[in-house]
Design an enzyme around this catalytic site. Structure first.
Site, PDB file in Angstrom:
ATOM      1  N   ALA A   1     -42.086  16.909  25.978  1.00 36.58           N
ATOM      2  CA  ALA A   1     -40.769  15.658  25.933  1.00 36.58           C
ATOM      3  C   ALA A   1     -39.079  16.791  26.305  1.00 36.58           C
ATOM      4  O   ALA A   1     -39.647  17.822  26.260  1.00 36.58           O
ATOM      5  CB  ALA A   1     -40.830  15.729  24.265  1.00 36.58           C
TER       6      ALA A   1
ATOM      7  N   THR B   1     -36.756  17.878  23.712  1.00 35.51           N
ATOM      8  CA  THR B   1     -36.785  18.240  22.860  1.00 35.51           C
ATOM      9  C   THR B   1     -35.535  19.184  22.013  1.00 35.51           C
ATOM     10  O   THR B   1     -35.658  19.483  21.510  1.00 35.51           O
ATOM     11  CB  THR B   1     -38.022  19.424  22.435  1.00 35.51           C
ATOM     12  OG1 THR B   1     -37.702  19.750  23.478  1.00 35.51           O
ATOM     13  CG2 THR B   1     -39.241  18.886  22.316  1.00 35.51           C
TER      14      THR B   1
ATOM     15  N   TYR C   1     -47.892  13.767  20.990  1.00 36.35           N
ATOM     16  CA  TYR C   1     -46.960  14.181  19.692  1.00 36.35           C
ATOM     17  C   TYR C   1     -45.797  14.459  19.627  1.00 36.35           C
ATOM     18  O   TYR C   1     -45.087  13.260  20.075  1.00 36.35           O
ATOM     19  CB  TYR C   1     -46.915  15.922  19.672  1.00 36.35           C
ATOM     20  CG  TYR C   1     -48.649  16.233  19.858  1.00 36.35           C
ATOM     21  CD1 TYR C   1     -48.691  17.098  19.020  1.00 36.35           C
ATOM     22  CD2 TYR C   1     -48.376  17.321  20.939  1.00 36.35           C
ATOM     23  CE1 TYR C   1     -50.412  17.549  19.200  1.00 36.35           C
ATOM     24  CE2 TYR C   1     -49.880  17.228  21.244  1.00 36.35           C
ATOM     25  CZ  TYR C   1     -50.811  17.427  20.295  1.00 36.35           C
ATOM     26  OH  TYR C   1     -51.409  19.007  20.546  1.00 36.35           O
TER      27      TYR C   1
ATOM     28  N   ASP D   1     -41.255  14.167  13.143  1.00 35.06           N
ATOM     29  CA  ASP D   1     -41.070  14.105  11.353  1.00 35.06           C
ATOM     30  C   ASP D   1     -39.747  13.518  11.586  1.00 35.06           C
ATOM     31  O   ASP D   1     -38.745  12.803  10.857  1.00 35.06           O
ATOM     32  CB  ASP D   1     -40.716  15.704  10.399  1.00 35.06           C
ATOM     33  CG  ASP D   1     -40.246  16.026  10.760  1.00 35.06           C
ATOM     34  OD1 ASP D   1     -40.249  16.729  12.414  1.00 35.06           O
ATOM     35  OD2 ASP D   1     -39.359  17.447  11.025  1.00 35.06           O
TER      36      ASP D   1
ATOM     37  N   TYR E   1     -33.196  12.072  19.489  1.00 36.58           N
ATOM     38  CA  TYR E   1     -34.222  12.439  19.588  1.00 36.58           C
ATOM     39  C   TYR E   1     -35.108  11.674  19.010  1.00 36.58           C
ATOM     40  O   TYR E   1     -36.159  11.076  19.367  1.00 36.58           O
ATOM     41  CB  TYR E   1     -34.187  13.386  18.969  1.00 36.58           C
ATOM     42  CG  TYR E   1     -35.440  14.535  19.595  1.00 36.58           C
ATOM     43  CD1 TYR E   1     -36.088  14.364  20.207  1.00 36.58           C
ATOM     44  CD2 TYR E   1     -35.924  15.057  18.091  1.00 36.58           C
ATOM     45  CE1 TYR E   1     -37.219  15.245  20.181  1.00 36.58           C
ATOM     46  CE2 TYR E   1     -37.254  15.647  17.690  1.00 36.58           C
ATOM     47  CZ  TYR E   1     -37.787  15.654  18.957  1.00 36.58           C
ATOM     48  OH  TYR E   1     -39.058  16.039  18.944  1.00 36.58           O
TER      49      TYR E   1
ATOM     50  N   LYS F   1     -38.228   9.238  20.090  1.00 40.61           N
ATOM     51  CA  LYS F   1     -39.456   9.872  19.919  1.00 40.61           C
ATOM     52  C   LYS F   1     -40.194   8.756  19.112  1.00 40.61           C
ATOM     53  O   LYS F   1     -41.091   7.994  19.461  1.00 40.61           O
ATOM     54  CB  LYS F   1     -40.017  11.215  18.935  1.00 40.61           C
ATOM     55  CG  LYS F   1     -39.145  12.257  20.053  1.00 40.61           C
ATOM     56  CD  LYS F   1     -40.213  12.408  20.600  1.00 40.61           C
ATOM     57  CE  LYS F   1     -41.587  12.868  20.070  1.00 40.61           C
ATOM     58  NZ  LYS F   1     -42.443  13.462  21.486  1.00 40.61           N
TER      59      LYS F   1
ATOM     60  N   TRP G   1     -41.702  21.118  11.973  1.00 43.07           N
ATOM     61  CA  TRP G   1     -40.924  22.246  12.274  1.00 43.07           C
ATOM     62  C   TRP G   1     -42.044  23.416  12.934  1.00 43.07           C
ATOM     63  O   TRP G   1     -41.972  23.991  12.665  1.00 43.07           O
ATOM     64  CB  TRP G   1     -40.458  22.554  10.951  1.00 43.07           C
ATOM     65  CG  TRP G   1     -39.273  22.153  10.489  1.00 43.07           C
ATOM     66  CD1 TRP G   1     -38.682  20.599  10.296  1.00 43.07           C
ATOM     67  CD2 TRP G   1     -38.944  23.051   8.855  1.00 43.07           C
ATOM     68  NE1 TRP G   1     -38.195  20.907   9.264  1.00 43.07           N
ATOM     69  CE2 TRP G   1     -37.884  21.717   8.190  1.00 43.07           C
ATOM     70  CE3 TRP G   1     -39.019  23.517   8.186  1.00 43.07           C
ATOM     71  CZ2 TRP G   1     -36.817  21.571   7.329  1.00 43.07           C
ATOM     72  CZ3 TRP G   1     -38.541  23.562   7.229  1.00 43.07           C
ATOM     73  CH2 TRP G   1     -37.527  23.460   6.933  1.00 43.07           C
TER      74      TRP G   1
END
Ligand SMILES: NC(=O)c1ccc[n+]([C@@H]2O[C@H](COP(=O)([O-])OP(=O)(O)OC[C@H]3O[C@@H](n4cnc5c(N)ncnc54)[C@H](OP(=O)(O)O)[C@@H]3O)[C@@H](O)[C@H]2O)c1
Length: 281
Positions: free
Chosen positions: A48, A50, A87, A90, A113, A117, A138
């Protein structure tokens, strides 16, 4: 996650792992070719974009890697009758809730971001097939340069630590997440496609419970295997607003993971127990 998955998936069968040195995912043709060469039963995507703040400056690249690339993986998986495990984050939520987020809760990402996602989730959903999206939060590993490693380093260099109290989440040890992924895939075999097609969808999967960054930091230092190296003496409570960043972060993102437990019969342990195990390595 990629490093941990490499280990935990290895006993399940023949595995091909592609890191950034083997395959640049910006090259969609090369991605499609790699999938066709391998002919997988299951594709697990730990890649990803990230870098949350950098994504504000490079939204096109974030969208390419977090929306288009997973969509192509889902499409290719579908063509090959393979399952696809992905994946998400949150950060698809705005953090205004005060109790743990479920999969039914409204998404409203605050930054590029999170938007990219979420678009990835939606694109995978539109492709259909046998897809499972694990929304986690996290994620830490003592191997990487994430929050846990940073806290241990700060505590050795600074006498005072200022940590935010108003960010609450579910810390997730990358190894536990990789092990839950492997256990889930093990249950799906030999017909992973059929197994995941029946369980298609988005699931929350993070360390059980929620904690503020402040209390998480205290726990990290409590379990530090070399506490004698710490020079930190004072903890100061701060607010997220004290540390302006290019990307806004959701303040509260504790995840309710009961759906994953119900459907797959698997769970991650309490975040604090997992942290203790991770620190005892
Ligand atoms: N970390 C968290 O707190 C967290 C929270 C919620 C959800 N997640 C999700 O969990 C998953 C795993 O995250 P992580 O923490 O393991 O992230 P990570 O450490 O940043 O790993 C992402 C991997 O993707 C690779 N990658 C990026 N661009 C690429 C490209 N063009 N070609 C090939 N590879 C490329 C990166 O390569 P380089 O090493 O070269 O950059 C890196 O190895 C992601 O889907 C992420 O969104 C993470």
């Amino acid at each position: 996650m990629g490093w941990e998955l490499n280990r935990t998936l290895a006993p399940l069968g023949e595995m091909y792992a592609f890191g950034p040195d083997e395959l640049d995912l910006i090259n969609i043709d090369a991605l499609v070719r790699a999938i066709h060469d391998v002919q997988p039963q299951v594709i697990v995507n730990a890649s990803a974009f990230t870098a949350v703040d950098q994504a504000e400056k490079e939204p096109d690249l974030a969208m390419l890697l977090n929306e288009k690339v997973p969509m192509v993986m889902a499409e290719e998986a579908r063509k090959l009758n393979a399952a696809f495990v992905h994946y998400s984050t949150d950060y698809v939520f705005d953090g205004t809730k005060t109790s743990a987020y479920t999969e039914e809760d409204r998404t409203n990402p605050l930054n590029v971001y999170g938007q990219s996602k979420l678009k990835g989730e939606q694109a995978i959903g539109q492709v259909g097939g046998a897809n499972v999206i694990l929304r986690t939060s996290w994620v830490y590993s003592l191997r990487g340069a994430g929050f846990v490693s940073k806290v241990l380093s700060w505590a050795r260099k600074q006498e005072t630590l200022k940590i935010v109290t108003d960010q609450v989440g579910s810390p997730t040890w990358a190894r536990m997440l990789a092990e839950a992924t492997a256990a889930m895939i093990a249950r799906s075999l030999p017909d992973a496609q059929a197994y995941f097609a029946e369980r298609n969808g988005v699931y929350h999967l993070g360390g059980a419970g929620g904690v503020s960054r402040f209390d998480f930091t205290r726990a990290i230092l409590e379990f530090d295997p070399r506490p004698q190296e710490q020079i930190v003496r004072n903890f100061e409570a701060a607010l997220t607003a004290d540390f302006p960043t290019p990307a806004l972060r959701p303040l509260f993102t504790e995840l309710d993971c009961s759906r994953f437990e119900r459907v797959f019969g698997l769970r991650l342990p309490d975040w604090k127990i997992a942290l203790q195990w991770a620190m005892g390595e």
